[in-house]
Design a protein around this motif. Structure first.
Motif, PDB file in Angstrom:
ATOM      1  N   VAL A   1      41.310   7.410  -2.482  1.00 40.08           N
ATOM      2  CA  VAL A   1      42.293   8.369  -3.003  1.00 40.08           C
ATOM      3  C   VAL A   1      42.435   8.193  -4.508  1.00 40.08           C
ATOM      4  N   ARG A   2      42.389   9.279  -5.220  1.00 41.06           N
ATOM      5  CA  ARG A   2      42.516   9.301  -6.676  1.00 41.06           C
ATOM      6  C   ARG A   2      43.743  10.162  -7.001  1.00 41.06           C
TER       7      ARG A   2
ATOM      8  N   ASP B   1      31.177   3.737  -7.853  1.00 40.41           N
ATOM      9  CA  ASP B   1      32.063   2.578  -7.828  1.00 40.41           C
ATOM     10  C   ASP B   1      33.401   3.062  -7.269  1.00 40.41           C
ATOM     11  N   PRO B   2      33.800   2.638  -6.071  1.00 40.63           N
ATOM     12  CA  PRO B   2      35.044   3.130  -5.473  1.00 40.63           C
ATOM     13  C   PRO B   2      36.271   2.894  -6.343  1.00 40.63           C
ATOM     14  N   ASP B   3      36.307   1.780  -7.073  1.00 38.35           N
ATOM     15  CA  ASP B   3      37.457   1.494  -7.922  1.00 38.35           C
ATOM     16  C   ASP B   3      37.542   2.491  -9.076  1.00 38.35           C
ATOM     17  N   GLN B   4      36.406   2.807  -9.678  1.00 39.80           N
ATOM     18  CA  GLN B   4      36.414   3.805 -10.739  1.00 39.80           C
ATOM     19  C   GLN B   4      36.755   5.190 -10.195  1.00 39.80           C
ATOM     20  N   LEU B   5      36.232   5.487  -9.010  1.00 39.53           N
ATOM     21  CA  LEU B   5      36.521   6.779  -8.389  1.00 39.53           C
ATOM     22  C   LEU B   5      38.014   6.957  -8.172  1.00 39.53           C
TER      23      LEU B   5
ATOM     24  N   ALA C   1      41.973   7.666 -14.766  1.00 36.48           N
ATOM     25  CA  ALA C   1      41.563   7.564 -16.175  1.00 36.48           C
ATOM     26  C   ALA C   1      40.051   7.598 -16.335  1.00 36.48           C
ATOM     27  N   ALA C   2      39.324   7.340 -15.251  1.00 36.63           N
ATOM     28  CA  ALA C   2      37.859   7.354 -15.320  1.00 36.63           C
ATOM     29  C   ALA C   2      37.371   8.774 -15.038  1.00 36.63           C
TER      30      ALA C   2
ATOM     31  N   ALA D   1      41.025  13.224  -2.571  1.00 39.55           N
ATOM     32  CA  ALA D   1      40.521  12.249  -1.607  1.00 39.55           C
ATOM     33  C   ALA D   1      39.016  12.409  -1.481  1.00 39.55           C
ATOM     34  N   PHE D   2      38.308  11.302  -1.438  1.00 37.66           N
ATOM     35  CA  PHE D   2      36.853  11.313  -1.307  1.00 37.66           C
ATOM     36  C   PHE D   2      36.459  10.563  -0.037  1.00 37.66           C
TER      37      PHE D   2
END
Length: 406
Positions: free
Chosen positions: A349-350, A395-399, A403-404, A360-361
């Motif tokens: 989730v972003r 990269d799930p954390d970047q996703l 801010a990315a 959501a991806f």
């Protein structure tokens, strides 16, 4: 193709209308006959559970083309008529009055119909389904008099009608067999988002329940009885438990079917002179790399251009990613891509899940994006498509980090 060629379109929805348009825009100057079971010219269906039910649009607003367009483009339209059979040997279709029409190429755009609930009382007055403009008109009229509506099924149609009913001041009880609504489409985490949304708007949402009977008095529905004997009073009942594709015509003609009409990348059926589009088309998708049948507006809108080229002998491939949208209360959503229920996925989730402003991806085990759903976040669909089509691991954390850049 010459002016002597005869093309027939069996069906009367958005896909049929867009196919007629595409044939003419691809310079086909032969005879085109569109055969529709409905008495109305082809129209779009999403407004039936959205703007029309909210009183914001009338049929003319979402009719695909006016009658004059068909006359101007020399399209013969037979309304209130169905194709009863196809003879592939003689290349003719039969009509209810016993007449036959010959074709050089045939397009099947027969759509789908609501699934019926196999319980007592399902055919009573006051039991509704939603597929046609007459159904939407009837629901809208019911909103003006009903105190409580029971909705059987927590899928897209059931929830959209629920939102419209609540906007009209009708009490709504939603009955869903799964642990959350939309579980099969979105999974438990995203299904919970919609469960919370509806409960916040006063909906009595009951999950993991099953309907045993629609209660009837004097021929009209008065509520439902669950399999644990719980009774719920209501003035009307909506059955929204999915749709069944109208593939009988194709199957009786000996075309390959398996839950849908099997088509290749160009939307051709097992008979090279027949194509299928829309709800019935079970396509070997070149991007998703498996068969997929999608009952959504975008397929009906976009597949006809490819089908028309295939009918005209031009090379064409339908490779668009599946897409659908919904509007419920203050929530707007777009979904792009496809996830098989059998795939092992994780959801990233972003954004702000609590505020319902997020993307959501769905990622596979290799961290490749399979699908994305933007909720109250706009202008990201193209970037979601790029992530899916790239086939690259992310990269799930970047996703998950707003801010990315996507």
């Amino acid at each position: 193709m010459t002016t002597a060629s005869r093309f027939i379109i069996a069906g009367g929805g958005l896909a049929a209308a867009k196919l007629a348009e595409a044939l003419r825009s691809n310079d086909f100057d032969g005879h085109v006959t569109l055969i529709s079971a409905e008495e109305k010219l082809p129209y779009e269906r999403p407004p039936l559970s959205k703007e029309h039910l909210l009183g914001k649009k009338s049929l003319t607003d979402f009719t695909v083309d006016p009658a004059q367009w068909y006359r101007d483009h020399n399209i013969e339209v037979l309304l209130g008529t169905t194709v009863t059979s196809i003879d592939r040997t003689t290349k003719t279709v039969a009509l209810p009055d016993g007449t036959t029409l010959s074709y050089d190429k045939l397009a099947l755009a027969t759509g789908s119909r609501p699934r019926r609930l196999p319980v007592p009382g399902s055919d009573a007055e006051g039991v509704y389904t939603l597929r046609y403009i007459e159904d939407s008109d009837a629901l809208l009229a019911m909103f003006g008099s009903a105190r409580r509506l029971v909705v059987i099924g927590g899928g897209w149609i059931g929830l959209e009608v629920t939102a419209a009913a609540r906007a009209a001041g009708v009490e709504v009880v939603v009955l869903e067999a799964e642990s959350v609504p939309l579980k099969s489409a979105l999974g438990p985490e995203m299904g919970a988002v919609f469960a919370d949304l509806h409960r916040e708007h006063g909906v009595d949402l009951r999950c993991e329940v099953r309907v045993a009977e629609i209660l009837v008095a004097d021929g009209s529905a008065t509520g439902v009885r669950l399999d644990d004997d719980t009774r719920i009073d209501a003035d009307a009942v909506l059955v929204a438990v999915g749709a069944r594709p109208n593939i009988e015509l194709a199957a009786d003609a000996g075309l390959a079917t398996e839950g849908g009409v099997l088509v290749d990348e160009s939307l051709a059926t097992s008979d090279p002179d027949i194509v299928a589009v829309g709800d019935i088309a079970d396509q070997l998708h070149p991007v998703i790399e498996r068969r997929i049948r999608v009952e959504h507006w975008a397929n009906a809108l976009n597949q006809p251009e490819v089908a028309a080229k295939t009918m005209l002998g031009k090379p064409a491939v339908y490779d668009r990613l599946p897409y659908f949208f919904t509007d419920q209360y203050d929530l707007g959503m777009e979904y792009t891509g496809a996830v098989s229920p059998r795939q092992d996925t994780r959801v990233v989730v972003r954004g702000d899940l609590g505020k319902r402003e997020f993307v959501a991806f769905w990622l596979d085990s290799g961290n490749r994006v399979l699908a994305g759903m933007n909720v109250n976040v706009w202008d990201v669909t193209d970037r979601i498509k790029q992530l899916i089509l790239s086939g690259a691991a992310v990269d799930p954390d970047q996703l998950a980090d707003p801010a990315a850049p996507l």
